[in-house]
Structure formats: structure tokens, C-alpha cells
Design a protein around this motif. Structure first.
Motif, PDB file in Angstrom:
ATOM      1  N   LEU A  93      80.434   6.293 -55.919  1.00  0.00           N
ATOM      2  CA  LEU A  93      80.030   5.143 -55.129  1.00  0.00           C
ATOM      3  C   LEU A  93      79.002   4.329 -55.904  1.00  0.00           C
ATOM      4  CD1 LEU A  93      80.272   3.670 -52.435  1.00  0.00           C
ATOM      5  CD2 LEU A  93      78.458   5.124 -51.567  1.00  0.00           C
ATOM      6  N   THR A  94      79.312   3.038 -56.096  1.00  0.00           N
ATOM      7  CA  THR A  94      78.465   2.154 -56.882  1.00  0.00           C
ATOM      8  C   THR A  94      78.124   0.920 -56.068  1.00  0.00           C
ATOM      9  OG1 THR A  94      79.559   2.908 -58.896  1.00  0.00           O
ATOM     10  CG2 THR A  94      78.295   0.884 -59.047  1.00  0.00           C
ATOM     11  N   TYR A  95      76.846   0.611 -56.016  1.00  0.00           N
ATOM     12  CA  TYR A  95      76.377  -0.617 -55.381  1.00  0.00           C
ATOM     13  C   TYR A  95      75.935  -1.571 -56.480  1.00  0.00           C
ATOM     14  CZ  TYR A  95      76.013   2.175 -51.110  1.00  0.00           C
ATOM     15  OH  TYR A  95      76.267   2.988 -50.042  1.00  0.00           O
ATOM     16  N   THR A  96      76.374  -2.815 -56.380  1.00  0.00           N
ATOM     17  CA  THR A  96      75.950  -3.856 -57.306  1.00  0.00           C
ATOM     18  C   THR A  96      75.257  -4.930 -56.464  1.00  0.00           C
ATOM     19  OG1 THR A  96      77.841  -3.404 -58.713  1.00  0.00           O
ATOM     20  CG2 THR A  96      76.666  -5.460 -59.091  1.00  0.00           C
ATOM     21  N   ILE A  97      73.984  -5.173 -56.753  1.00  0.00           N
ATOM     22  CA  ILE A  97      73.189  -6.143 -55.995  1.00  0.00           C
ATOM     23  C   ILE A  97      72.850  -7.302 -56.930  1.00  0.00           C
ATOM     24  CG2 ILE A  97      71.097  -6.521 -54.649  1.00  0.00           C
ATOM     25  CD1 ILE A  97      71.062  -3.428 -54.236  1.00  0.00           C
ATOM     26  N   LYS A  98      73.339  -8.474 -56.575  1.00  0.00           N
ATOM     27  CA  LYS A  98      73.067  -9.676 -57.367  1.00  0.00           C
ATOM     28  C   LYS A  98      71.637 -10.126 -57.111  1.00  0.00           C
ATOM     29  CE  LYS A  98      77.412 -10.048 -58.589  1.00  0.00           C
ATOM     30  NZ  LYS A  98      77.859  -9.608 -59.841  1.00  0.00           N
ATOM     31  N   LYS A  99      70.972 -10.607 -58.149  1.00  0.00           N
ATOM     32  CA  LYS A  99      69.589 -11.053 -58.002  1.00  0.00           C
ATOM     33  C   LYS A  99      69.491 -12.516 -57.597  1.00  0.00           C
ATOM     34  CE  LYS A  99      67.233  -7.845 -61.011  1.00  0.00           C
ATOM     35  NZ  LYS A  99      66.345  -7.736 -62.159  1.00  0.00           N
ATOM     36  N   HIS A 100      70.485 -13.315 -57.936  1.00  0.00           N
ATOM     37  CA  HIS A 100      70.405 -14.760 -57.672  1.00  0.00           C
ATOM     38  C   HIS A 100      71.378 -15.152 -56.589  1.00  0.00           C
ATOM     39  CE1 HIS A 100      67.896 -15.094 -61.177  1.00  0.00           C
ATOM     40  NE2 HIS A 100      68.811 -14.418 -61.858  1.00  0.00           N
TER      41      HIS A 100
END
Length: 100
Positions: A93-100
Motif C-alpha cells: 500500500l502506497t500513498y502519494t501526497i502532492k505538495k502543490h
């Protein structure tokens, strides 16, 4: 903790990979406890297994809670994406959180 998750960050995104090893260890501990309780009926083994199991759960909880808060915040802001499976060793399980 590197055993429970792996967090990498660059200028554009934060990537959090939850490793499934701890989940499988917890399932193994529950299975050992059930085998002991239903088959062996040994109190000394139960007195050995349960404190270790409880300590492991507490350590896991406090290790993961910080990244879970970060993921929840990313989801509320609609910046988080998920991929993979909680039960997969090859595709965790991978979460990718965009900063912009």
C-alpha cells in the motif's frame, strides 16, 4: 520506523509505503495464541505470547500514527492518491501526497 513504513519526500510529493510485514507478524501471533489456547492450553506460553503481542501492537500503533495523520490530511485536501494492497508483499500500500 523503517520496519513499519518507508517515507520519501521530494519537492513535488511525499510517498509513504506501508510495509505489510507487521500485519503478517500480528496474524502469526494471533494464530500462535489461538493454537495455544485451543490445543495446548498452556498458561505459561500464553503469559509469554500476550505481553509480546500487546507491546508489538502498541509500538506499531505509535509508529504509524504520525504518517496516518499526514495521509488523512492529504485526503481531506484531496492531494493524496493510493496504490497497491495492504496484503501484498510485492505491491504494498502506497500513498502519494502532492505538495502543490
Amino acid at each position: 520506523m523503517k520496519f513499519f513504513y518507508e517515507r520519501t519526500e521530494n519537492e513535488d510529493e511525499v510517498k509513504i509505503v506501508l510495509k505489510p510485514h507487521s500485519f503478517f507478524i500480528m496474524l502469526l501471533m494471533i494464530a500462535l495464541w489461538l493454537i495455544n489456547d485451543l490445543v495446548l492450553k498452556s498458561a505459561p506460553i500464553a503469559q509469554f505470547i500476550m505481553p509480546i503481542f500487546i507491546a508489538f501492537m502498541v509500538i506499531r500503533f505509535f509508529s504509524i500514527i504520525r504518517v496516518q495523520k499526514e495521509v488523512l490530511l492529504g485526503m481531506k485536501q484531496r492531494k493524496a492518491e493510493t496504490a497497491g494492497s495492504k496484503f501484498s508483499l510485492k505491491n504494498p500500500l502506497t500513498y502519494t501526497i502532492k505538495k502543490h
